[in-house]
Scaffold this motif. Structure first.
Motif, PDB file in Angstrom:
ATOM      1  N   MET A   1       0.841  -1.192   0.000  1.00 31.65           N
ATOM      2  CA  MET A   1       0.000   0.000   0.000  1.00 31.65           C
ATOM      3  C   MET A   1       0.872   1.236   0.000  1.00 31.65           C
ATOM      4  O   MET A   1       1.846   1.322   0.739  1.00 31.65           O
ATOM      5  N   ALA A   2       0.539   2.192  -0.849  1.00 32.03           N
ATOM      6  CA  ALA A   2       1.337   3.408  -0.955  1.00 32.03           C
ATOM      7  C   ALA A   2       0.435   4.626  -0.807  1.00 32.03           C
ATOM      8  O   ALA A   2      -0.783   4.552  -0.963  1.00 32.03           O
ATOM      9  N   ASN A   3       1.053   5.757  -0.504  1.00 33.62           N
ATOM     10  CA  ASN A   3       0.341   7.031  -0.422  1.00 33.62           C
ATOM     11  C   ASN A   3       0.543   7.772  -1.742  1.00 33.62           C
ATOM     12  O   ASN A   3       1.676   8.122  -2.086  1.00 33.62           O
ATOM     13  N   ILE A   4      -0.533   7.986  -2.475  1.00 35.92           N
ATOM     14  CA  ILE A   4      -0.444   8.580  -3.801  1.00 35.92           C
ATOM     15  C   ILE A   4      -1.238   9.887  -3.828  1.00 35.92           C
ATOM     16  O   ILE A   4      -2.380   9.935  -3.371  1.00 35.92           O
ATOM     17  N   LEU A   5      -0.614  10.924  -4.360  1.00 33.64           N
ATOM     18  CA  LEU A   5      -1.261  12.227  -4.509  1.00 33.64           C
ATOM     19  C   LEU A   5      -1.643  12.421  -5.970  1.00 33.64           C
ATOM     20  O   LEU A   5      -0.793  12.313  -6.862  1.00 33.64           O
ATOM     21  N   VAL A   6      -2.922  12.695  -6.215  1.00 33.67           N
ATOM     22  CA  VAL A   6      -3.426  12.951  -7.562  1.00 33.67           C
ATOM     23  C   VAL A   6      -3.758  14.435  -7.684  1.00 33.67           C
ATOM     24  O   VAL A   6      -4.566  14.958  -6.915  1.00 33.67           O
ATOM     25  N   VAL A   7      -3.116  15.116  -8.644  1.00 32.50           N
ATOM     26  CA  VAL A   7      -3.321  16.553  -8.838  1.00 32.50           C
ATOM     27  C   VAL A   7      -3.904  16.783 -10.230  1.00 32.50           C
ATOM     28  O   VAL A   7      -3.222  16.573 -11.246  1.00 32.50           O
ATOM     29  N   ASP A   8      -5.163  17.183 -10.291  1.00 30.45           N
ATOM     30  CA  ASP A   8      -5.825  17.427 -11.575  1.00 30.45           C
ATOM     31  C   ASP A   8      -7.019  18.336 -11.331  1.00 30.45           C
ATOM     32  O   ASP A   8      -7.759  18.145 -10.373  1.00 30.45           O
ATOM     33  N   ASP A   9      -7.204  19.313 -12.214  1.00 28.14           N
ATOM     34  CA  ASP A   9      -8.307  20.260 -12.018  1.00 28.14           C
ATOM     35  C   ASP A   9      -9.651  19.709 -12.504  1.00 28.14           C
ATOM     36  O   ASP A   9     -10.694  20.317 -12.253  1.00 28.14           O
ATOM     37  N   GLU A  10      -9.646  18.568 -13.186  1.00 29.78           N
ATOM     38  CA  GLU A  10     -10.887  17.965 -13.668  1.00 29.78           C
ATOM     39  C   GLU A  10     -11.429  16.974 -12.636  1.00 29.78           C
ATOM     40  O   GLU A  10     -10.772  15.994 -12.289  1.00 29.78           O
ATOM     41  N   LEU A  11     -12.636  17.230 -12.147  1.00 26.30           N
ATOM     42  CA  LEU A  11     -13.257  16.395 -11.122  1.00 26.30           C
ATOM     43  C   LEU A  11     -13.417  14.952 -11.592  1.00 26.30           C
ATOM     44  O   LEU A  11     -13.149  14.010 -10.827  1.00 26.30           O
TER      45      LEU A  11
END
Length: 231
Positions: A1-11
């Motif tokens: 299990m990893a900690n992943i950050l998703v950055v995107d302006d589209e919902l």
């Protein structure tokens, strides 16, 4: 299990990536712009970042360069875009991006890129944590005479057994009960082999994911078991 950050302006993109990565057993944090991404990076260092290039306030390449200049680019960053040129992708790679995914992103390419990025991060952390010292080396071996070194006996090693591919079943039961017992063992084996990934188990067993989920619930399979073993 990893900690992943998703950055995107589209919902829609954020929700889709959250669903896929969460199903893979990862902890996923979402950010819709560079400001939220900076705050998330400051709170806790993610193991991997999926970063959109075109965002309204600060674009992804600028944020990537900002992290690189500040010495904060200590995790793999996978850039995403549906409009970027080859030059943009090359620039991002030169700055320090691990990979580039073109939208619309296919499931196979996403999972492969994430898996490779996390594997690199895991190897980097493992290498950084290995600090050979005399005391550690002495604890791992015993001397034999004045010159030789002998490894500790195998009995001192603890090996975690994996899932059993060969199992026996009680056939002196009604057909339905015997079949359910086999199917439960079958799916538990594949869940353990795939670290709890419903997506990969569905592909391997040839079942649609929603049908697979209902089947596992019906058989009483512990869906959290495979994910715990991967932690």
């Amino acid at each position: 299990m990893a900690n992943i950050l998703v950055v995107d302006d589209e919902l829609g993109i954020r929700d889709l990536l959250f669903e896929i990565l969460n199903d893979e057993g990862h902890n996923v944090e979402l950010a819709e712009n560079a400001a939220e991404a900076r705050a998330a990076r400051q709170r806790a260092r993610p193991d991997l970042v999926l970063l959109d290039i075109w965002m309204p306030d600060t674009d992804g390449v600028t944020l990537l360069k900002e992290w690189s200049t500040a010495g904060l680019l200590s995790m793999p960053v996978i850039m995403m875009s549906g409009h970027a040129t080859i030059d943009t992708a090359v620039d991002a790679t030169r700055i320090g991006a691990f990979a580039f995914l073109e939208k619309p992103i296919t499931l196979q390419k996403l999972l492969k890129a994430v898996e490779q990025g996390l594997a690199r991060e895991s190897a980097r952390r493992a290498a950084a944590s290995v600090v050979p010292t005399t005391s550690h080396f002495a604890a791992a071996v015993t001397t034999t005479g004045d010159h030789g070194l002998m490894p500790l006996p195998a009995a001192a090693m603890v090996v975690e057994p994996g899932p059993r591919a060969n199992q026996s079943f009680d056939l002196d039961r009604p057909l339905r009960d015997a079949r359910d017992g086999f199917e439960k063992a079958y799916f538990e084996f594949h869940l353990a082999m795939e670290n709890g990934s419903m997506t990969r188990v569905a592909e391997k067993t040839g079942l649609e994911r929603t049908h697979l989920y209902r089947k596992l619930k019906q058989l009483g399979v512990d869906l959290s078991r495979g994910r715990r073993s991967a932690v």
